[in-house]
Scaffold this motif. Structure first.
Motif, short mmCIF file in Angstrom:
data_model
loop_
_atom_site.label_atom_id
_atom_site.label_comp_id
_atom_site.label_asym_id
_atom_site.label_seq_id
_atom_site.Cartn_x
_atom_site.Cartn_y
_atom_site.Cartn_z
N ALA A 14 2.10 -1.71 10.24
CA ALA A 14 0.77 -1.42 10.78
C ALA A 14 0.00 -0.48 9.87
O ALA A 14 -0.86 0.28 10.31
CB ALA A 14 0.88 -0.82 12.18
N SER A 15 0.28 -0.53 8.57
CA SER A 15 -0.43 0.32 7.62
C SER A 15 -1.65 -0.41 7.05
O SER A 15 -1.75 -1.63 7.12
CB SER A 15 0.51 0.77 6.49
OG SER A 15 1.08 -0.35 5.85
N THR A 16 -2.55 0.36 6.48
CA THR A 16 -3.79 -0.16 5.88
C THR A 16 -3.95 0.45 4.50
O THR A 16 -3.87 1.67 4.35
CB THR A 16 -5.00 0.18 6.76
OG1 THR A 16 -4.77 -0.31 8.10
CG2 THR A 16 -6.27 -0.45 6.22
N GLU A 17 -4.14 -0.41 3.47
CA GLU A 17 -4.18 0.07 2.10
C GLU A 17 -5.23 -0.70 1.29
O GLU A 17 -5.66 -1.77 1.70
CB GLU A 17 -2.81 -0.11 1.43
CG GLU A 17 -1.67 0.60 2.11
CD GLU A 17 -0.33 0.29 1.47
OE1 GLU A 17 -0.31 -0.36 0.40
OE2 GLU A 17 0.71 0.69 2.04
N GLU A 18 -5.58 -0.15 0.14
CA GLU A 18 -6.43 -0.86 -0.82
C GLU A 18 -5.52 -1.77 -1.64
O GLU A 18 -4.85 -1.32 -2.57
CB GLU A 18 -7.18 0.12 -1.72
CG GLU A 18 -8.27 0.90 -1.00
CD GLU A 18 -9.08 1.78 -1.95
OE1 GLU A 18 -8.62 2.01 -3.09
OE2 GLU A 18 -10.17 2.24 -1.56
N LEU A 19 -5.50 -3.05 -1.32
CA LEU A 19 -4.59 -3.98 -1.98
C LEU A 19 -5.25 -4.80 -3.08
O LEU A 19 -4.55 -5.35 -3.93
CB LEU A 19 -4.00 -4.95 -0.93
CG LEU A 19 -3.20 -4.32 0.20
CD1 LEU A 19 -2.76 -5.41 1.18
CD2 LEU A 19 -1.99 -3.57 -0.34
N THR A 20 -6.57 -4.91 -3.06
CA THR A 20 -7.26 -5.78 -4.02
C THR A 20 -8.11 -4.96 -4.99
O THR A 20 -7.75 -4.78 -6.14
CB THR A 20 -8.13 -6.81 -3.29
OG1 THR A 20 -9.05 -6.12 -2.42
CG2 THR A 20 -7.27 -7.77 -2.48
N LEU A 21 -9.23 -4.43 -4.51
CA LEU A 21 -10.17 -3.67 -5.34
C LEU A 21 -10.49 -2.35 -4.65
O LEU A 21 -10.36 -2.23 -3.42
CB LEU A 21 -11.47 -4.46 -5.54
CG LEU A 21 -11.36 -5.81 -6.27
CD1 LEU A 21 -12.70 -6.54 -6.21
CD2 LEU A 21 -10.91 -5.60 -7.72
N PRO A 22 -10.92 -1.34 -5.39
CA PRO A 22 -11.30 -0.06 -4.77
C PRO A 22 -12.37 -0.27 -3.70
O PRO A 22 -13.33 -1.02 -3.90
CB PRO A 22 -11.83 0.76 -5.94
CG PRO A 22 -11.14 0.18 -7.15
CD PRO A 22 -11.03 -1.29 -6.86
N GLY A 23 -12.18 0.38 -2.56
CA GLY A 23 -13.15 0.30 -1.47
C GLY A 23 -12.89 -0.82 -0.49
O GLY A 23 -13.54 -0.87 0.56
N PHE A 24 -11.95 -1.71 -0.79
CA PHE A 24 -11.60 -2.80 0.12
C PHE A 24 -10.27 -2.44 0.79
O PHE A 24 -9.22 -2.39 0.14
CB PHE A 24 -11.45 -4.12 -0.64
CG PHE A 24 -12.74 -4.66 -1.19
CD1 PHE A 24 -13.46 -5.63 -0.48
CD2 PHE A 24 -13.24 -4.21 -2.40
CE1 PHE A 24 -14.65 -6.13 -0.98
CE2 PHE A 24 -14.44 -4.71 -2.92
CZ PHE A 24 -15.14 -5.66 -2.20
N ARG A 25 -10.32 -2.20 2.09
CA ARG A 25 -9.13 -1.76 2.83
C ARG A 25 -8.56 -2.93 3.62
O ARG A 25 -9.24 -3.54 4.45
CB ARG A 25 -9.48 -0.58 3.75
CG ARG A 25 -9.80 0.69 2.95
CD ARG A 25 -10.09 1.89 3.84
NE ARG A 25 -9.02 2.17 4.80
CZ ARG A 25 -7.86 2.74 4.50
NH1 ARG A 25 -7.59 3.07 3.24
NH2 ARG A 25 -6.97 2.97 5.44
N HIS A 26 -7.30 -3.20 3.37
CA HIS A 26 -6.62 -4.36 3.94
C HIS A 26 -5.45 -3.92 4.82
O HIS A 26 -4.70 -3.00 4.45
CB HIS A 26 -6.07 -5.26 2.83
CG HIS A 26 -7.10 -5.71 1.84
ND1 HIS A 26 -7.84 -6.86 2.01
CD2 HIS A 26 -7.52 -5.15 0.67
CE1 HIS A 26 -8.66 -7.01 0.98
NE2 HIS A 26 -8.50 -5.98 0.16
#
Length: 461
Positions: A14-26
């Motif tokens: 259930a975590s949320t991280e920037e996986l693609t580009l800065p500012g995009f939270r996935h």
């Protein structure tokens, strides 16, 4: 109370991280939370008073070829009106469960070895699951949208279709979709974890991160230890403390098939061919009921489908914190055989393009994880199994062992919780809730329910 977390931050699935580009939270694993409003634990915890949620008017949608789609509005009657000849049949199947949605959640959120507290709800649920989990699953339908919608939700289970366990899971989730909706936490799934950590700290607890527990002997002395791990990991951590008979029982626990996950950073919303799809929080891609069943059954037989089932979430349409202004995040996963090392990004893109021509042109960045990548992020997802054990009927009765108190182990003061225990996978907090109540009964001699509400914390009690 001290909580040890293997990762650098609490969250896990259930975590949320920037996986693609800065500012995009996935969202790393879970994204949409049908049980956020229905789970007994979350109701006691007062989750909706701690975390803001967006609740899309369209809980989920199911695109079909030719620009058609089945749309699951929160309003069951509106959903039925748009299903044409199958509207009445769909409503008659779902209405008894929608009207009892919280009781359905309570029934399915406990061990099936206990006599249900609400017999009428259990009977209504069981009869519906028997129908939709058997070769008679198409008997009430004449067209393809309604059965495709039900199959799309049932496929969350990563089980062969049709089946009793998959139909039960699908019917429960669909009932929540039409009762209170499928909520999306503002800020990502991490918001739920952050609220739980804040409550732990407010009660004087401690969170220790970057600390993997390799043995029970490493832990400080305590009256009770709760382990949120798989049965396989429990056997390793317990070592010689574990009775051989219990070890053998845990060794019979079966792990299931897996997911491959693909996250996208987009320059624009997905250009769906059906206009209502852009208002849905969740979509199930794969075509008709027969097509999805074929894809899921291929996975069950250890192969990859050329036209896979794809689960999609569009959080940035409802939560502006997920992406830079004017841009979007897209969350997807598809099912694969356990331990697959296949990168499914191209298969996922093709399936989205099938229902949203031009999607490929909106992609700014992408993160793709194989089943083994999923395990590396979270070892509880053994070989990519996000259910932490096959959730078929046998293992809903035996999760992880046959017992009216499956969270209690034979080791004094040691309890197992997490998705490998009853009631199974999902972000609902119920495995830990049941394990904690078991510890209160067995080690502290009380059946009094703790007060978990935010008011209790703010009062300093």
């Amino acid at each position: 109370m001290r909580v040890f977390e293997r990762a650098a931050a609490a969250g896990g699935g259930a975590s949320t991280e920037e996986l693609t580009l800065p500012g995009f939270r996935h969202d790393v694993c879970s994204a949409v939370h049908p049980l956020a409003f229905e789970s007994r634990f979350f109701r006691e915890f007062g989750l909706t008073r701690r975390v803001p949620f967006a609740v899309p008017e369209i809980s989920f949608a199911h695109p079909l070829d030719g620009g058609r789609a089945g749309i699951a509005y929160r309003d069951l009657e509106r959903t039925a009106e748009n299903l044409g000849a199958d509207g009445r049949a769909y409503a008659s199947l779902m209405r008894p469960l929608v009207e009892r949605s919280t009781r359905v959640a309570d029934f399915t959120g406990d061990t099936l070895l206990r006599v249900p507290r609400d017999i009428p709800t259990a009977l209504a649920f069981g009869l519906a699951a028997l129908e939709q989990g058997s070769p008679l699953w198409n008997a009430r339908f004449r067209e393809d949208a309604a059965p495709a919608m039900l199959t799309g939700v049932a496929s969350h289970s990563i089980l062969p279709l049709p089946g009793l366990a998959s139909s039960g899971a699908g019917l429960a989730l669909t009932s929540y979709a039409h009762a209170k909706g499928w909520p999306i936490p503002i800020g990502g799934s991490q918001s739920i974890i952050d609220a739980m950590v804040a409550d732990l700290l407010a009660h004087g607890g401690e969170l220790v991160t970057d600390h993997e527990v390799g043995s029970l002997d490493e832990l400080p002395a305590s009256r009770v230890t709760l382990l949120d791990v798989t049965p396989r990991a429990l056997s390793r951590i317990a070592g010689e403390r574990m009775p051989q008979r219990y070890r053998k029982a845990l060794g019979r626990f079966r792990y299931g098939n897996a997911v491959a996950k693909v996250d996208f950073a987009l320059s624009a919303p997905v250009p769906w061919s059906h206009p209502e799809l852009g208002r849905a929080g969740t979509l199930h891609l794969g075509g008709t009921r027969a097509e999805i069943a074929a894809a899921e059954n291929a996975v069950a037989h250890g192969t990859l489908s050329d036209s896979p089932y794809v689960l999609v979430s569009q959080p940035s349409l409802f939560d502006e914190t997920r992406a830079p202004a004017g841009q979007h995040t897209l969350w997807t996963y598809t099912h694969v055989p356990a331990a697959s090392r296949a990168d499914r990004s191209e298969a996922v893109i093709r399936q989205i393009e099938r229902f949203a021509p031009g999607f490929r042109d909106t992609i700014l960045g992408m993160s793709s994880r194989t089943a083994m990548d999923v395990e590396r992020h979270n070892p509880n997802y053994l070989r990519g199994d996000i259910s932490s054990g096959t959730p078929d009927l046998a293992q809903l009765l035996r999760r992880p062992v046959v017992s009216p108190d499956p969270w209690k182990t034979p080791m004094h003061g040691v309890y197992l919780c997490g998705a490998s225990t009853t009631p199974g996978p999902g972000v609902h907090g119920l495995a830990g809730w049941h394990a904690a109540l078991s510890a209160l009964r067995n080690d502290f001699g009380t059946r009094m329910l703790p007060n978990l509400s935010p008011d209790h914390v703010s009062a300093g009690e």
